[in-house]
Motif scaffolding. Structure first.
Motif, PDB file in Angstrom:
ATOM      1  N   PHE A 135       0.932  -1.147  -0.267  1.00 13.01           N
ATOM      2  CA  PHE A 135       0.092   0.324  -0.003  1.00 13.01           C
ATOM      3  C   PHE A 135       0.783   1.033  -0.264  1.00 13.01           C
ATOM      4  CE2 PHE A 135      -3.298  -3.180   1.964  1.00 13.01           C
ATOM      5  CZ  PHE A 135      -3.875  -2.412   0.514  1.00 13.01           C
ATOM      6  N   GLY A 136       0.791   2.190  -0.875  1.00 17.83           N
ATOM      7  CA  GLY A 136       1.218   3.497  -1.133  1.00 17.83           C
ATOM      8  C   GLY A 136       1.289   4.684   0.087  1.00 17.83           C
ATOM      9  N   LEU A 137       1.918   5.786  -0.019  1.00 19.89           N
ATOM     10  CA  LEU A 137       1.684   7.047   0.326  1.00 19.89           C
ATOM     11  C   LEU A 137       0.410   7.657   0.798  1.00 19.89           C
ATOM     12  CD1 LEU A 137       5.630   8.453   0.549  1.00 19.89           C
ATOM     13  CD2 LEU A 137       4.145   6.262   2.580  1.00 19.89           C
ATOM     14  N   GLY A 138      -0.904   7.287  -0.300  1.00 20.56           N
ATOM     15  CA  GLY A 138      -2.390   8.319  -0.450  1.00 20.56           C
ATOM     16  C   GLY A 138      -2.912   7.463   0.258  1.00 20.56           C
ATOM     17  N   ASN A 139      -2.590   5.899   0.814  1.00 25.12           N
ATOM     18  CA  ASN A 139      -3.353   5.211   1.379  1.00 25.12           C
ATOM     19  C   ASN A 139      -4.695   5.446   2.833  1.00 25.12           C
ATOM     20  OD1 ASN A 139      -4.250   1.893   0.204  1.00 25.12           O
ATOM     21  ND2 ASN A 139      -3.620   2.045   2.813  1.00 25.12           N
ATOM     22  N   LEU A 140      -5.588   5.171   2.182  1.00 21.39           N
ATOM     23  CA  LEU A 140      -6.701   5.748   3.242  1.00 21.39           C
ATOM     24  C   LEU A 140      -6.071   6.904   3.513  1.00 21.39           C
ATOM     25  CD1 LEU A 140      -6.227   2.077   5.131  1.00 21.39           C
ATOM     26  CD2 LEU A 140      -8.439   3.176   3.393  1.00 21.39           C
ATOM     27  N   GLN A 141      -6.058   8.106   3.007  1.00 17.37           N
ATOM     28  CA  GLN A 141      -5.527   9.584   3.970  1.00 17.37           C
ATOM     29  C   GLN A 141      -7.093   9.411   4.359  1.00 17.37           C
ATOM     30  OE1 GLN A 141      -4.324  11.723   0.038  1.00 17.37           O
ATOM     31  NE2 GLN A 141      -2.949  10.917   1.157  1.00 17.37           N
ATOM     32  N   GLU A 142      -8.470  10.079   3.801  1.00 16.15           N
ATOM     33  CA  GLU A 142      -9.428  10.009   4.206  1.00 16.15           C
ATOM     34  C   GLU A 142      -9.735   9.558   6.110  1.00 16.15           C
ATOM     35  OE1 GLU A 142     -14.443  11.129   3.475  1.00 16.15           O
ATOM     36  OE2 GLU A 142     -13.074  10.796   2.286  1.00 16.15           O
ATOM     37  N   LEU A 143      -9.383   8.693   5.815  1.00 18.78           N
ATOM     38  CA  LEU A 143      -9.766   7.726   6.738  1.00 18.78           C
ATOM     39  C   LEU A 143      -8.739   7.819   7.994  1.00 18.78           C
ATOM     40  CD1 LEU A 143     -11.524   5.525   9.118  1.00 18.78           C
ATOM     41  CD2 LEU A 143     -10.376   3.735   7.370  1.00 18.78           C
ATOM     42  N   GLY A 144      -7.462   7.994   7.509  1.00 19.05           N
ATOM     43  CA  GLY A 144      -6.423   8.537   8.646  1.00 19.05           C
ATOM     44  C   GLY A 144      -6.973   9.430   9.345  1.00 19.05           C
ATOM     45  N   THR A 145      -7.518  10.890   8.474  1.00 23.29           N
ATOM     46  CA  THR A 145      -7.461  11.763   9.049  1.00 23.29           C
ATOM     47  C   THR A 145      -8.339  12.211  10.115  1.00 23.29           C
ATOM     48  OG1 THR A 145      -6.853  13.578   6.575  1.00 23.29           O
ATOM     49  CG2 THR A 145      -8.012  14.376   8.060  1.00 23.29           C
ATOM     50  N   PRO A 156       1.994   0.386   8.053  1.00 29.21           N
ATOM     51  CA  PRO A 156       2.812   1.276   6.885  1.00 29.21           C
ATOM     52  C   PRO A 156       2.623   1.722   6.019  1.00 29.21           C
ATOM     53  CG  PRO A 156       3.466  -0.470   9.004  1.00 29.21           C
ATOM     54  CD  PRO A 156       2.208  -0.771   8.667  1.00 29.21           C
ATOM     55  N   LEU A 157       2.861   2.379   5.232  1.00 30.91           N
ATOM     56  CA  LEU A 157       2.801   2.739   4.396  1.00 30.91           C
ATOM     57  C   LEU A 157       4.304   2.486   3.349  1.00 30.91           C
ATOM     58  CD1 LEU A 157       0.116   4.896   4.444  1.00 30.91           C
ATOM     59  CD2 LEU A 157      -0.573   2.751   3.634  1.00 30.91           C
ATOM     60  N   ILE A 158       4.257   2.278   1.861  1.00 33.38           N
ATOM     61  CA  ILE A 158       5.618   2.698   1.335  1.00 33.38           C
ATOM     62  C   ILE A 158       6.009   2.758   0.215  1.00 33.38           C
ATOM     63  CG2 ILE A 158       5.267   0.288   0.367  1.00 33.38           C
ATOM     64  CD1 ILE A 158       8.204  -0.478   0.942  1.00 33.38           C
ATOM     65  N   ASP A 159       5.848   3.841  -0.369  1.00 31.97           N
ATOM     66  CA  ASP A 159       6.566   3.889  -2.003  1.00 31.97           C
ATOM     67  C   ASP A 159       6.822   3.811  -2.967  1.00 31.97           C
ATOM     68  OD1 ASP A 159       9.279   5.104  -2.236  1.00 31.97           O
ATOM     69  OD2 ASP A 159       9.277   6.789  -0.551  1.00 31.97           O
ATOM     70  N   ILE A 160       6.862   3.724  -3.966  1.00 36.71           N
ATOM     71  CA  ILE A 160       6.970   2.855  -5.572  1.00 36.71           C
ATOM     72  C   ILE A 160       8.683   3.107  -5.164  1.00 36.71           C
ATOM     73  CG2 ILE A 160       7.357   3.235  -7.910  1.00 36.71           C
ATOM     74  CD1 ILE A 160       4.651   4.535  -8.153  1.00 36.71           C
ATOM     75  N   LYS A 161       9.458   3.957  -5.000  1.00 34.34           N
ATOM     76  CA  LYS A 161      11.276   3.596  -5.727  1.00 34.34           C
ATOM     77  C   LYS A 161      11.649   2.881  -4.536  1.00 34.34           C
ATOM     78  CE  LYS A 161      15.188   6.237  -4.889  1.00 34.34           C
ATOM     79  NZ  LYS A 161      15.598   8.362  -5.013  1.00 34.34           N
ATOM     80  N   ASN A 164      17.162  -7.678  -2.445  1.00 33.85           N
ATOM     81  CA  ASN A 164      16.999  -8.985  -2.049  1.00 33.85           C
ATOM     82  C   ASN A 164      17.477 -10.127  -3.058  1.00 33.85           C
ATOM     83  OD1 ASN A 164      15.747  -9.453   1.020  1.00 33.85           O
ATOM     84  ND2 ASN A 164      15.086  -7.966  -0.097  1.00 33.85           N
ATOM     85  N   GLY A 165      17.706  -9.495  -4.299  1.00 36.00           N
ATOM     86  CA  GLY A 165      18.064 -10.257  -5.234  1.00 36.00           C
ATOM     87  C   GLY A 165      17.234 -10.748  -6.816  1.00 36.00           C
ATOM     88  N   PHE A 166      16.243  -9.853  -6.108  1.00 37.52           N
ATOM     89  CA  PHE A 166      15.254  -9.655  -8.131  1.00 37.52           C
ATOM     90  C   PHE A 166      15.022  -8.902  -8.815  1.00 37.52           C
ATOM     91  CE2 PHE A 166      12.876 -11.283  -3.992  1.00 37.52           C
ATOM     92  CZ  PHE A 166      11.980 -13.093  -4.775  1.00 37.52           C
ATOM     93  N   LYS A 167      14.939  -9.334 -10.409  1.00 38.71           N
ATOM     94  CA  LYS A 167      15.470  -8.478 -11.006  1.00 38.71           C
ATOM     95  C   LYS A 167      14.715  -7.832 -11.896  1.00 38.71           C
ATOM     96  CE  LYS A 167      16.448 -13.228 -14.174  1.00 38.71           C
ATOM     97  NZ  LYS A 167      17.185 -13.576 -14.698  1.00 38.71           N
ATOM     98  N   ASN A 168      14.318  -7.092 -12.887  1.00 34.25           N
ATOM     99  CA  ASN A 168      13.022  -7.188 -14.167  1.00 34.25           C
ATOM    100  C   ASN A 168      11.935  -6.314 -13.147  1.00 34.25           C
ATOM    101  OD1 ASN A 168      14.959  -9.567 -15.754  1.00 34.25           O
ATOM    102  ND2 ASN A 168      14.706  -8.137 -16.497  1.00 34.25           N
ATOM    103  N   ILE A 169      12.292  -5.936 -12.079  1.00 35.56           N
ATOM    104  CA  ILE A 169      11.259  -4.805 -11.523  1.00 35.56           C
ATOM    105  C   ILE A 169      10.514  -4.326 -11.637  1.00 35.56           C
ATOM    106  CG2 ILE A 169      11.021  -4.174  -9.333  1.00 35.56           C
ATOM    107  CD1 ILE A 169      14.030  -5.088  -8.573  1.00 35.56           C
ATOM    108  N   ALA A 170       9.551  -4.206 -12.188  1.00 38.52           N
ATOM    109  CA  ALA A 170       8.519  -2.990 -12.524  1.00 38.52           C
ATOM    110  C   ALA A 170       7.102  -2.929 -10.840  1.00 38.52           C
ATOM    111  CB  ALA A 170       7.452  -3.859 -13.855  1.00 38.52           C
ATOM    112  N   VAL A 171       7.493  -1.280 -10.938  1.00 34.49           N
ATOM    113  CA  VAL A 171       6.303  -1.563 -10.416  1.00 34.49           C
ATOM    114  C   VAL A 171       5.513  -0.225 -10.226  1.00 34.49           C
ATOM    115  CG1 VAL A 171       6.515  -0.500  -7.667  1.00 34.49           C
ATOM    116  CG2 VAL A 171       8.139  -1.312  -8.202  1.00 34.49           C
ATOM    117  N   SER A 172       4.170  -0.411 -10.073  1.00 37.01           N
ATOM    118  CA  SER A 172       3.171   0.932 -10.839  1.00 37.01           C
ATOM    119  C   SER A 172       2.157   1.021  -9.641  1.00 37.01           C
ATOM    120  CB  SER A 172       2.017  -0.115 -11.782  1.00 37.01           C
ATOM    121  OG  SER A 172       1.232  -0.738 -11.687  1.00 37.01           O
ATOM    122  N   SER A 173       2.061   2.282  -9.168  1.00 38.58           N
ATOM    123  CA  SER A 173       1.088   3.239  -7.935  1.00 38.58           C
ATOM    124  C   SER A 173      -0.712   3.306  -9.142  1.00 38.58           C
ATOM    125  CB  SER A 173       1.463   4.124  -8.111  1.00 38.58           C
ATOM    126  OG  SER A 173       0.090   4.433  -6.588  1.00 38.58           O
TER     127      SER A 173
END
Length: 205
Positions: free
Chosen positions: A90-100, A119-124, A133-142
């Motif tokens: 889950f990204g940094l913008g997750n459940l913002q309204e509920l969190g507020t 806890p939340l995490i960003d794409i980068k 951790n040794g993975f390759k050809n990584i693709a991440v999208s939000s």
């Protein structure tokens, strides 16, 4: 859960096409119902988590893992060469309204906001962790997903059904008090939209 699975299933299919792979056997690490199996007929899905696999999918699971490095090492041990690993955080913008909303009630009740959401995490960072951790050809999208509910009570029930039953624990480990929860539910009886910021990833071993 089903919306998350749809996107992960498509990611597995895309990876196999892009890299000309021919996976045969895979596993879903978080089977909450039969949706994944019923909608992913392209390859065989194991009914157990034993042995090695050509692909491993982890929908709605990784945001609750305490030791991510250890978990990813276990994934690598279960994947065949050029095996596919797909899932989501889950990204940094997750459940913002509920969190507020919850933070405002916490400040009103005890003078400070409390850590109620997972806890939340960003794409980068997702990409960096997988690469480390040794993975390759990584693709991440939000991808943003949102759901509207008639009341906060209905929204909280939805969260619980989708594996978020512990998202309202305080840092001290005590649960959201019944009196405060009752106060929040009484105040917020209007429609509420839960907005999710979902970071999907795919990678190869």
């Amino acid at each position: 859960y089903e919306e998350i699975c749809k996107i992960i299933i498509d990611d597995v299919k895309d990876v196999t096409f892009i890299h000309n792979l021919h996976p045969k056997l895979g596993v879903n690490l978080n089977p909450q119902n039969n949706f994944f199996e019923e909608n992913f007929k392209a390859f065989e899905i194991s009914k157990t988590k034993e042995g090695k696999f050509d692909y491993i999918c982890a929908p709605l699971l990784l945001h609750k893992v305490n030791n991510l490095d250890l978990f990813l090492n276990n994934i690598k041990a279960r994947l065949n060469s050029n095996g596919i690993f797909c899932g989501n955080f889950f990204g940094l913008g997750n459940l913002q309204e509920l969190g507020t909303l919850l933070a405002e009630e916490d400040i009103s009740a005890c003078g400070q906001p409390l850590q109620r959401l997972l806890p939340l995490i960003d794409i980068k960072t997702v990409g960096m962790i997988l690469q480390k951790n040794g993975f390759k050809n990584i693709a991440v999208s939000s991808i943003p997903l949102s759901f509207e509910f008639e009341s906060l009570k209905q929204a909280l029930h939805f969260l619980k059904e989708n594996g978020e039953s512990n998202c309202f624990k305080l840092r001290e480990g005590s649960l959201l008090s019944g009196s405060l929860l009752k106060k929040i539910l009484e105040k917020y009886q209007k429609n509420i939209t839960l907005g999710f910021d979902v970071c999907f990833f795919s990678c190869l071993l």
